[in-house]
Design a protein around this motif. Structure first.
Motif, mmCIF file in Angstrom:
data_model
loop_
_atom_site.group_PDB
_atom_site.id
_atom_site.type_symbol
_atom_site.label_atom_id
_atom_site.label_comp_id
_atom_site.label_asym_id
_atom_site.label_seq_id
_atom_site.Cartn_x
_atom_site.Cartn_y
_atom_site.Cartn_z
ATOM 1 N N ARG A 313 63.318 110.047 77.670
ATOM 2 C CA ARG A 313 64.608 109.861 78.371
ATOM 3 C C ARG A 313 64.975 110.921 79.214
ATOM 4 N NH1 ARG A 313 66.262 111.039 72.775
ATOM 5 N NH2 ARG A 313 65.850 108.600 72.430
ATOM 6 N N GLU A 314 64.307 112.390 78.956
ATOM 7 C CA GLU A 314 64.316 113.221 80.185
ATOM 8 C C GLU A 314 63.733 112.858 81.399
ATOM 9 O OE1 GLU A 314 65.233 115.060 76.038
ATOM 10 O OE2 GLU A 314 63.752 113.541 76.838
ATOM 11 N N MET A 315 62.891 112.119 81.256
ATOM 12 C CA MET A 315 62.009 111.865 82.661
ATOM 13 C C MET A 315 62.051 110.558 83.294
ATOM 14 S SD MET A 315 58.597 113.546 81.082
ATOM 15 C CE MET A 315 57.793 113.797 82.592
ATOM 16 N N VAL A 316 62.403 109.683 82.542
ATOM 17 C CA VAL A 316 62.459 108.305 83.020
ATOM 18 C C VAL A 316 63.973 107.819 83.372
ATOM 19 C CG1 VAL A 316 61.612 106.024 82.970
ATOM 20 C CG2 VAL A 316 60.086 107.783 81.988
ATOM 21 N N ARG A 317 64.151 107.387 84.505
ATOM 22 C CA ARG A 317 65.642 106.926 84.954
ATOM 23 C C ARG A 317 65.340 105.444 85.389
ATOM 24 N NH1 ARG A 317 68.418 110.519 89.304
ATOM 25 N NH2 ARG A 317 69.912 108.725 89.186
ATOM 26 N N ASP A 318 66.225 104.726 84.734
ATOM 27 C CA ASP A 318 65.982 103.192 84.670
ATOM 28 C C ASP A 318 66.276 102.809 86.375
ATOM 29 O OD1 ASP A 318 65.082 100.783 83.675
ATOM 30 O OD2 ASP A 318 67.046 100.109 83.637
ATOM 31 N N ARG A 319 65.093 102.067 86.687
ATOM 32 C CA ARG A 319 65.149 101.236 88.137
ATOM 33 C C ARG A 319 65.181 102.691 89.101
ATOM 34 N NH1 ARG A 319 66.590 95.893 87.608
ATOM 35 N NH2 ARG A 319 66.843 95.260 85.254
ATOM 36 N N PHE A 320 65.091 103.830 88.724
ATOM 37 C CA PHE A 320 65.051 104.788 89.817
ATOM 38 C C PHE A 320 63.657 105.253 90.030
ATOM 39 C CE2 PHE A 320 64.923 109.466 90.702
ATOM 40 C CZ PHE A 320 65.256 109.619 91.848
ATOM 41 N N ASN A 321 63.012 105.680 88.980
ATOM 42 C CA ASN A 321 61.551 106.139 88.783
ATOM 43 C C ASN A 321 60.593 105.231 88.006
ATOM 44 O OD1 ASN A 321 62.439 107.278 86.321
ATOM 45 N ND2 ASN A 321 62.134 109.363 87.038
ATOM 46 N N GLY A 322 61.422 103.975 87.620
ATOM 47 C CA GLY A 322 60.547 103.199 86.575
ATOM 48 C C GLY A 322 61.441 102.467 86.007
ATOM 49 N N ARG A 323 61.158 102.101 84.627
ATOM 50 C CA ARG A 323 62.292 101.217 83.629
ATOM 51 C C ARG A 323 61.983 102.080 82.445
ATOM 52 N NH1 ARG A 323 63.580 96.126 84.799
ATOM 53 N NH2 ARG A 323 64.990 96.771 83.279
ATOM 54 N N LEU A 324 63.228 102.313 81.928
ATOM 55 C CA LEU A 324 63.442 102.939 80.760
ATOM 56 C C LEU A 324 64.342 101.889 79.899
ATOM 57 C CD1 LEU A 324 63.340 105.296 78.672
ATOM 58 C CD2 LEU A 324 65.637 105.901 79.588
ATOM 59 N N LEU A 325 63.673 101.409 78.702
ATOM 60 C CA LEU A 325 64.041 100.404 77.966
ATOM 61 C C LEU A 325 64.323 100.611 76.689
ATOM 62 C CD1 LEU A 325 60.853 97.857 78.893
ATOM 63 C CD2 LEU A 325 63.218 98.159 79.784
ATOM 64 N N PRO A 326 65.504 100.072 75.858
ATOM 65 C CA PRO A 326 65.891 100.410 74.425
ATOM 66 C C PRO A 326 64.571 100.500 73.595
ATOM 67 C CG PRO A 326 67.374 98.786 75.430
ATOM 68 C CD PRO A 326 66.197 98.975 76.403
ATOM 69 N N ALA A 327 64.566 101.362 72.561
ATOM 70 C CA ALA A 327 63.355 101.600 71.798
ATOM 71 C C ALA A 327 63.138 100.471 70.987
ATOM 72 C CB ALA A 327 63.661 102.729 70.785
ATOM 73 N N ASP A 328 64.148 99.396 70.685
ATOM 74 C CA ASP A 328 63.773 98.198 69.836
ATOM 75 C C ASP A 328 63.773 97.060 70.691
ATOM 76 O OD1 ASP A 328 66.506 97.933 70.784
ATOM 77 O OD2 ASP A 328 67.328 97.541 68.720
ATOM 78 N N VAL A 329 63.484 97.411 72.030
ATOM 79 C CA VAL A 329 63.261 95.950 72.809
ATOM 80 C C VAL A 329 62.115 95.041 72.384
ATOM 81 C CG1 VAL A 329 62.032 97.097 74.682
ATOM 82 C CG2 VAL A 329 63.567 95.027 75.299
#
Length: 439
Positions: A313-329
């Motif tokens: 979460r310190e590295m990936v920003r959703d829809r900025f440098n990739g996709r960060l998804l909820p851990a239980d998706v």
């Protein structure tokens, strides 16, 4: 400065911790400091390693790809006396980590500990699915932290985890740095040709040790769904470990074997070329403390699809440098996130890739080395201020005895907490935690 590092894993073993220790040592040496690494013996080790002391070890412990060192300190005494360390840096709370504590006591040196690993999530090497064991290994690691003068967490979320669980020693957030320029601007076309991947294919990639704690069953299912929906897509898996065969078998059973490529573990320029051959990096681990491969992928301007977890979460920003998804998706949602990147037009995909590259610049080796050295110097200076001018054999022996007692007490507290945790009320658990570490 002269720094002695103790680690249970090191080259030629390939893992995040082994790489982290090697890169830290290399970074410090490059700016004029001496680093002595104390590590286990591994198959393939050469006999002419400069500034590395190898300890006899049990290989492939319980079917894993790890060596378990036999923690002997006496053979190290002459080497350490000649090296004259200013500080001890431990990279594990077990085995050679205890040796590091003993050395710090014998030489009256400050000791730093880096909490690289979510040990409670990796206990399958000893006993599978054991809550008691998970509590035990976590308890020992937390208690070990308080036996040290300072603790390093590779990410802010890992630092918060340690503090929230009662660690009293100062916790410093210092991510492991990587050689950014080594991954940027590479050409992945040769990799694609050698692996039989079409030049116009969309390639999802994963790099890392292929181990159960990396949540790779989930990743295989998600990418399998993506490949089934996207006929021009391929999956490139770089790494080795016990999950390699199960992953390969999964794709064979789903008639996708021709579109998965598993070249094994890679390093150096070959690894950088592997990243260059990837269009999207897929990462599903929930057990990381930082996730170095994320920084490597981003340094190659590759967008990342990952689950929200420590370090990620310190590295990936959703829809900025990739996709960060909820851990239980669910895995189908992960596949849809990969598809999101695949459907971006060239301009938008380049923008996301450039954003990833800018993020990687926050994790340079130079930046990490500077922060580490600043911590070392502050601890060494503080210790010199309180050191007595004369230190005889009696004082040394007393420090050793005291340290041994602390090590044994930490294990005893961790065992007790692990066994009674289910039956002790919450207020009493908090009281027990407050006595963790230094007796």
């Amino acid at each position: 400065m002269n720094i002695v590092m103790f680690t249970n894993t090191f080259r030629p073993h390939i893992s995040g911790v082994a790489n982290s220790v090697a890169w830290q040592a290399d970074g410090l040496r490059e700016i004029g400091h001496r680093v002595l690494v104390v590590a286990p013996e591994f198959p393939g080790v050469t006999s002419d390693e400069p500034d590395v002391v190898r300890i006899p070890a049990v290989q492939n412990f319980r079917g894993s790809d790890f060596s378990v060192p036999i923690p002997l300190t006496r053979p190290l005494s002459d080497t350490l006396a000649g090296f004259a360390p200013d500080i001890v840096h431990s990279h594990h709370p077990f085995l050679l980590g205890d040796t590091a504590l003993r050395v710090s006591a014998s030489f009256d040196l400050p000791i730093v500990y880096t909490h690289h690993t979510r040990y409670e999530l990796c206990s399958y090497h000893i006993a599978r699915d054991s809550p008691v064991l998970q509590r035990l290994v976590l308890g020992i690691a937390l208690g070990y932290s308080d036996l040290c003068d300072a603790v390093i967490a590779p990410s802010r979320s890992m630092a918060d985890f340690l503090i929230d669980r009662g660690v009293k020693a100062p916790v410093n957030t210092i991510p492991t740095g990587i050689e950014i320029d080594g991954f940027a601007g590479r050409d992945g076309n040769e990799v694609r040709r050698n692996l039989g991947i079409p030049a116009d294919a969309f390639v999802v990639g994963h790099v890392g040790r292929l181990a159960p704690e990396k949540n790779l069953d989930y990743l295989a299912d998600a990418i399998g769904r993506f490949l089934a929906a996207e006929r021009r897509a391929h999956f490139l898996v770089v790494g080795d470990g016990p999950m390699k065969e199960p992953i390969s078998r999964f794709f064979e059973e789903h008639d996708l074997a021709e579109r998965i490529h598993m070249p094994g573990a890679c390093e150096g320029e070959r690894l950088a070329s592997m990243y260059a051959a990837i269009d999207a990096f897929a990462f599903s681990s929930r057990s990381e403390t930082q996730g170095l491969v994320l920084a490597e992928a981003m340094a190659a301007s590759v967008p990342v699809v990952a689950l929200d977890a420590f370090g990620v979460r310190e590295m990936v920003r959703d829809r900025f440098n990739g996709r960060l998804l909820p851990a239980d998706v669910p895995s189908h949602s992960f596949a849809e996130a990969v598809q999101w990147i695949g459907e971006l037009d060239d301009r938008k995909r380049r923008a996301v890739g450039k954003a990833a590259g800018r993020t990687a610049r926050l994790f340079t080796r130079e930046r990490a080395t500077g922060s580490m050295l600043e911590l070392y110097r502050s601890l060494a200076w503080a210790r010199r201020r309180v050191k007595t001018p004369k230190d005889g054999s009696w004082q040394t022996a007393m420090r050793r005895i005291e340290q041994e007692w602390k090590i044994l007490s930490n294990v005893a507290h961790a065992v007790g907490d692990a066994l009674v945790a289910e039956s002790v009320p919450a207020p009493m658990k908090a009281a027990r935690q407050s006595h963790r570490g230094r007796p």
